[in-house]
Enzyme design. Structure first.
Site, PDB file in Angstrom:
ATOM      1  N   HIS A 167       0.804  -1.228   0.000  1.00 38.56           N
ATOM      2  CA  HIS A 167       0.000   0.000   0.000  1.00 38.56           C
ATOM      3  C   HIS A 167       0.833   1.273   0.000  1.00 38.56           C
ATOM      4  O   HIS A 167       0.300   2.358  -0.115  1.00 38.56           O
ATOM      5  CB  HIS A 167      -0.923   0.032   1.218  1.00 38.56           C
ATOM      6  CG  HIS A 167      -0.213   0.382   2.495  1.00 38.56           C
ATOM      7  ND1 HIS A 167       0.696  -0.455   3.073  1.00 38.56           N
ATOM      8  CD2 HIS A 167      -0.255   1.480   3.270  1.00 38.56           C
ATOM      9  CE1 HIS A 167       1.173   0.109   4.171  1.00 38.56           C
ATOM     10  NE2 HIS A 167       0.623   1.284   4.312  1.00 38.56           N
TER      11      HIS A 167
HETATM   12  N1  UDP Z   1      -3.738  -4.849   8.810  1.00 36.90           N
HETATM   13  C1  UDP Z   1      -5.006  -5.385   9.006  1.00 36.90           C
HETATM   14  N2  UDP Z   1      -5.702  -5.821   7.913  1.00 36.90           N
HETATM   15  C2  UDP Z   1      -5.221  -5.765   6.647  1.00 36.90           C
HETATM   16  C3  UDP Z   1      -3.924  -5.231   6.458  1.00 36.90           C
HETATM   17  C4  UDP Z   1      -3.214  -4.765   7.546  1.00 36.90           C
HETATM   18  O1  UDP Z   1      -5.478  -5.467  10.133  1.00 36.90           O
HETATM   19  O2  UDP Z   1      -5.922  -6.169   5.709  1.00 36.90           O
HETATM   20  C5  UDP Z   1      -2.990  -4.372   9.972  1.00 36.90           C
HETATM   21  C6  UDP Z   1      -1.609  -4.954  10.112  1.00 36.90           C
HETATM   22  O3  UDP Z   1      -1.678  -6.196  10.742  1.00 36.90           O
HETATM   23  C7  UDP Z   1      -0.905  -3.915  10.939  1.00 36.90           C
HETATM   24  C8  UDP Z   1      -1.522  -2.651  10.451  1.00 36.90           C
HETATM   25  O4  UDP Z   1      -2.765  -2.998   9.832  1.00 36.90           O
HETATM   26  O5  UDP Z   1      -1.200  -4.052  12.309  1.00 36.90           O
HETATM   27  C9  UDP Z   1      -0.577  -2.031   9.477  1.00 36.90           C
HETATM   28  O6  UDP Z   1      -1.184  -1.033   8.816  1.00 36.90           O
HETATM   29  P1  UDP Z   1      -0.688  -0.554   7.389  1.00 36.90           P
HETATM   30  O7  UDP Z   1       0.073  -1.617   6.737  1.00 36.90           O
HETATM   31  O8  UDP Z   1      -1.897   0.003   6.723  1.00 36.90           O
HETATM   32  O9  UDP Z   1       0.238   0.689   7.762  1.00 36.90           O
HETATM   33  P2  UDP Z   1       1.761   0.849   8.175  1.00 36.90           P
HETATM   34  O10 UDP Z   1       2.041  -0.075   9.308  1.00 36.90           O
HETATM   35  O11 UDP Z   1       2.591   0.573   6.972  1.00 36.90           O
HETATM   36  O12 UDP Z   1       1.872   2.274   8.597  1.00 36.90           O
END
Ligand code: UDP
Length: 356
Positions: free
Chosen positions: A202
């Site tokens: 993403h």
């Molecule tokens: N996550 C979730 N469902 C999904 C994809 C990600 O619950 O379909 C959770 C993942 O386990 C983690 C968090 O969302 O705890 C991460 O968010 P994201 O990847 O959107 O953002 P980043 O961590 O890169 O800022």
């Protein structure tokens, strides 16, 4: 003590779940939650509040679908109004999104103390909107809660120790969440392959660069011939692969809608390997003892790479497939990199005992 917490994006709901739970164990703390509305789909927002029992937001600003400037600007204006009404002692912000920066900026201009959870992280890539948000937020905070030693060192190198800002190493609140919810993982409503790669994509540097995105999907299709790839797809990524006409072959890639945290934990627990450009998922792979390949050129979670739990594979399809073929599954995960699950409690205690 009144704390106004600002959340807006998926990873912030997960962090807030851990910290709000800790706040509830202190009668002295009153928390009001502002949801900026950055993520608003039921499966990107409501599911986390419901499943993880996060208190319902007191304010929903409903700001979404805008460019960075308009989004951050509208948040600033609307958060300021709420802060003028609520007059909190603290504004608490998480991570590195536009909601983080807008919350911190609105508060600091009103001379309300700012606490930043997940402070000190750096990718050293100023092309990332997240890097800009986190550097600026750290600078205008009154207390910085660092998840790792690397975060502490980054702040020291930037001279934060000489500023009137308190810096505390708490460990990672996502570790608290992983420990708390591990036993409540929820299976999916279809049968998963026995062996699969769990993948998420993403980050703007991949989704907004057609060559990178196509190359990643080429690699996933090649890997999918050896082992199916389960991909809960972010709404933005779905939109872009449609626009770019990237065809997904269901024989190799099982594309599903985003899942809630409890199903995500289940997916990680049963995966063979994790491949991602997510910050949170890199650590969750480690929490649940899975090797991770990161579809980026750098990471903020450098300790995972240093210890061999994570490999940076970028977006070159050849290199991704090569790294997948070599991935080491027999790793010893018995090392404490993110604290023992007490980070949220530490945040609460440090706010209560704060002396300027
Ligand atoms: N996550 C979730 N469902 C999904 C994809 C990600 O619950 O379909 C959770 C993942 O386990 C983690 C968090 O969302 O705890 C991460 O968010 P994201 O990847 O959107 O953002 P980043 O961590 O890169 O800022």
């Amino acid at each position: 003590m009144k704390v106004v917490t600002i959340v807006g994006a998926r990873p912030q709901f997960i962090k807030a779940a851990a910290v709000s739970r800790a706040f509830q164990s202190f009668t002295e703390i009153e928390e009001k939650i502002i949801h900026t509305g950055q993520h608003f789909d039921a499966n990107m927002s409501d599911v986390f509040f419901d499943e993880m029992k996060i208190p319902k937001p007191h304010y929903n600003l409903n700001i979404n679908g805008l460019g960075h400037g308009a989004m951050t600007g509208q948040m600033l204006e609307k958060i300021e109004k709420v802060l003028l009404d609520e007059k909190p002692d603290w504004v608490l912000v998480y991570g590195d999104t536009n909601s983080t920066l807008a919350g911190a900026l609105a508060a600091s201009k009103l001379h309300i103390k700012v606490a930043h959870v997940e402070a000190g992280l750096r990718s050293f890539n100023m092309a990332m909107p997240e890097e800009i948000n986190r550097i600026l937020t750290d600078r205008i905070s009154n207390i910085l809660f660092c998840p790792t030693d690397a975060a502490m060192q980054n702040l020291e190198k930037e001279g934060f120790n000489k500023m009137p800002i308190q810096i505390v190493k708490t460990g990672d609140v996502m570790q608290d969440a992983a420990l708390f919810y591990a036993s409540t993982a929820r299976s999916l409503d279809f049968e998963l392959p026995k062996k699969y790669v769990l993948c998420t994509i993403h980050r703007a540097e991949n989704t907004d660069d057609p060559a990178r995105l196509k190359s990643i999907f080429e690699a996933l299709h090649r890997i999918g011939k050896k082992e199916k790839v389960v991909l809960p797809i972010h709404p933005r990524t779905r939109k872009i692969i449609q626009q770019l006409n990237i065809n997904i072959d269901g024989e190799q890639i099982i594309l599903i809608d985003p899942v809630g945290y409890l199903q995500m934990v289940y997916l990680i627990q049963h995966a063979d390997v994790v491949m991602t450009d997510s910050g949170g998922l890199q650590k969750e792979a480690f929490f649940f003892k899975k090797p991770c390949l990161t579809l980026r050129d750098e990471t903020e979670w450098v300790e995972l790479v240093q210890h061999g739990f994570n490999t940076l594979v970028g977006a070159d399809s050849e290199l991704i497939v090569e790294a997948f073929d070599k991935v080491e599954r027999n790793l010893n995960f018995e090392i404490d990199l993110y604290g023992g699950g007490q980070a949220a409690q530490e945040v609460a205690l440090n706010l209560l005992n704060f002396e300027a």
